[in-house]
Write an enzyme that holds these catalytic residues in place. Structure first.
Site, PDB file in Angstrom:
ATOM      1  N   GLU A   1      24.208  23.420  -0.086  1.00 53.22           N
ATOM      2  CA  GLU A   1      25.082  24.906   0.012  1.00 53.22           C
ATOM      3  C   GLU A   1      26.452  24.734  -0.223  1.00 53.22           C
ATOM      4  O   GLU A   1      26.951  25.360  -0.965  1.00 53.22           O
ATOM      5  CB  GLU A   1      24.558  25.712   1.074  1.00 53.22           C
ATOM      6  CG  GLU A   1      22.983  25.777   1.138  1.00 53.22           C
ATOM      7  CD  GLU A   1      22.290  24.724   2.021  1.00 53.22           C
ATOM      8  OE1 GLU A   1      21.459  24.859   2.860  1.00 53.22           O
ATOM      9  OE2 GLU A   1      22.711  23.572   1.980  1.00 53.22           O
TER      10      GLU A   1
ATOM     11  N   GLU B   1       4.181  -3.062  -0.921  1.00 58.28           N
ATOM     12  CA  GLU B   1       4.178  -3.505  -2.286  1.00 58.28           C
ATOM     13  C   GLU B   1       2.658  -4.567  -2.066  1.00 58.28           C
ATOM     14  O   GLU B   1       2.547  -5.560  -3.027  1.00 58.28           O
ATOM     15  CB  GLU B   1       5.025  -4.363  -2.859  1.00 58.28           C
ATOM     16  CG  GLU B   1       6.256  -3.289  -3.008  1.00 58.28           C
ATOM     17  CD  GLU B   1       7.213  -3.921  -3.961  1.00 58.28           C
ATOM     18  OE1 GLU B   1       7.051  -4.825  -4.854  1.00 58.28           O
ATOM     19  OE2 GLU B   1       8.473  -3.909  -3.859  1.00 58.28           O
TER      20      GLU B   1
ATOM     21  N   GLY C   1      -0.286  -6.645   0.107  1.00 57.52           N
ATOM     22  CA  GLY C   1      -2.014  -6.748  -0.774  1.00 57.52           C
ATOM     23  C   GLY C   1      -2.934  -5.882  -0.443  1.00 57.52           C
ATOM     24  O   GLY C   1      -2.634  -4.654   0.530  1.00 57.52           O
ATOM     25  N   ALA C   2      -4.046  -6.103  -0.589  1.00 55.16           N
ATOM     26  CA  ALA C   2      -5.294  -5.442  -0.550  1.00 55.16           C
ATOM     27  C   ALA C   2      -5.487  -5.121   0.908  1.00 55.16           C
ATOM     28  O   ALA C   2      -5.924  -4.116   1.128  1.00 55.16           O
ATOM     29  CB  ALA C   2      -6.355  -5.927  -1.099  1.00 55.16           C
TER      30      ALA C   2
END
Length: 394
Positions: free
Chosen positions: A56, A314, A316-317
């Site tokens: 603003e 990132e 992993g599984a």
């Protein structure tokens, strides 16, 4: 102005707000557009960096005296408190703005109250349900309400939904353009997180390769989820510790049992070992060996207290499965490469117990679909209770 014109101006403000990503956090991303009494756009601004001018104030500076009698469109309710900068609500009143339209109410207890302050000064104030404002404000809202970082899960997959072959080979599913996008995001977030399995498989240093003016916007904290402290002291990430801080999340027992030689190596590299919450009442997580259930949420709250407002995960599984299971994924970046391995033993995106019925699955909204070279990139956002995309007066 008509409702459609209001929405158009709010759309512009939301696009402006996005320009602050990577600099404004942990403050909210905010955009502002000012039109004069005739409807002409005379000022615009966005919050670019924590400690610098708010959207603003920047828009008012551009508008000058033309703001008097005009309308200000802001993605987030103007603040009412004295922080590093004066209250935006007071600045709007002093500039003679006659009307303020905003999209999201400020949930922060110290900053809220701008709308009431404006109304008390005779300014017409309207809040509208605006999709773009909700999207750019969501990370800030999550940090305030849930007291944890905004968490982005990222993965690359084949068209048949695998992240690696049965031999663990994943280089390269996605192309150069997709990988460049990930490195740009690494340079914008406060922290990058991986599980120990991914660290051992990829041996990545987890630093952004893309730099702005010779330096990344941010050098992210690198976080390794490694309950049993298996991180090799000669891993690339450890060897690059001089380029940025690293924390390893491990079970207290693993930290206590750490061999003196390895402990000394971590200390020499300034690696911080942080204990995972392993309360006796917690069971091991079914998707990540050794990780106590519920420990990730505790660790995320600890990271927020350390200044981590945005977190890129990132893989992993196992780690992704644990995050999805605990409902800690806010955005999901899915890069699909032009390959199919057609192998049921290939690596999945996430592991874990899952849910028995589709109705119980977490729901995500598709925000973006784009082509990155030969890949597709989809951006998904978790849909939570009370989410709305309708545009209506309130």
């Amino acid at each position: 102005m008509s409702d459609s014109q209001d929405i158009q101006m709010m759309d512009v403000a939301a696009r402006l707000a996005l320009r602050g990503h990577g600099g404004a956090e942990p403050n909210p991303l905010v955009g502002c557009v000012i039109i004069d009494a005739t409807g002409a756009q005379v000022g615009w601004g966005f919050h670019a960096r924590c400690g610098d001018g708010h959207a603003e104030a920047i828009a008012l500076a551009r508008a000058g005296t033309r703001a008097r009698g005009g309308t200000a469109f802001v993605t987030l309710e103007p603040c009412a408190h004295h922080g590093r900068t004066p209250p935006c609500a007071t600045a709007l009143i002093a500039a003679g703005v006659s009307r303020v339209v905003y999209g999201v109410s400020d949930p922060h207890p110290h900053a809220a109250g701008g709308a009431a302050l404006l109304r008390a000064a005779g300014v017409t104030v309207e809040r509208i349900e605006h999709r773009g404002s909700a999207h750019v404000s969501a990370p800030f809202i999550t940090r305030v309400i849930e007291q944890r970082p905004w968490t982005i899960a990222k993965w690359a997959q084949t068209i048949d939904g695998r992240t690696a072959t049965r031999a663990g080979d994943s280089r390269w599913i996605s192309g150069v353009s997709s990988r460049a996008m990930v490195h740009r995001e690494r340079a914008r977030v406060d922290a990058v997180m991986v599980g120990i399995g991914t660290l051992l498989a990829d041996d990545s240093h987890l630093l952004p390769r893309i730099r702005h003016g010779g330096m990344p916007r941010r050098t992210p904290l690198r976080v390794i989820v490694d309950p049993r402290l298996a991180t090799p002291t000669d891993a690339r990430v450890i060897k690059s510790s001089h380029e940025g801080p690293i924390v390893i999340l491990a079970l207290p027992a693993a930290i206590e049992r750490l061999h003196p030689e390895r402990r000394n190596a971590f200390e020499q590299a300034s690696i911080r070992l942080e204990p995972l919450d392993d309360s006796a009442a917690r069971d091991a997580h079914p998707s990540f060996r050794g990780l106590p259930q519920g420990a990730l949420r505790t660790s995320l709250r600890s990271l927020l207290a350390q200044g981590v407002s945005t977190l890129l995960v990132e893989g992993g599984a196992g780690l992704l499965g644990a995050l999805f299971h605990e409902d800690l994924v806010d955005d999901a970046w899915c890069f699909t490469g032009p390959r199919a391995i057609a192998d049921g033993s290939g690596s999945p995106i996430a592991t874990g117990p899952g849910c028995g019925l589709m109705i119980d699955a977490h729901r995500f909204e598709l925000l973006e679909l784009r082509r990155r070279g030969h890949d597709s990139m989809t951006l998904w956002r978790r849909m939570r209770q009370g989410d709305s995309t309708a545009a209506s007066r309130s």
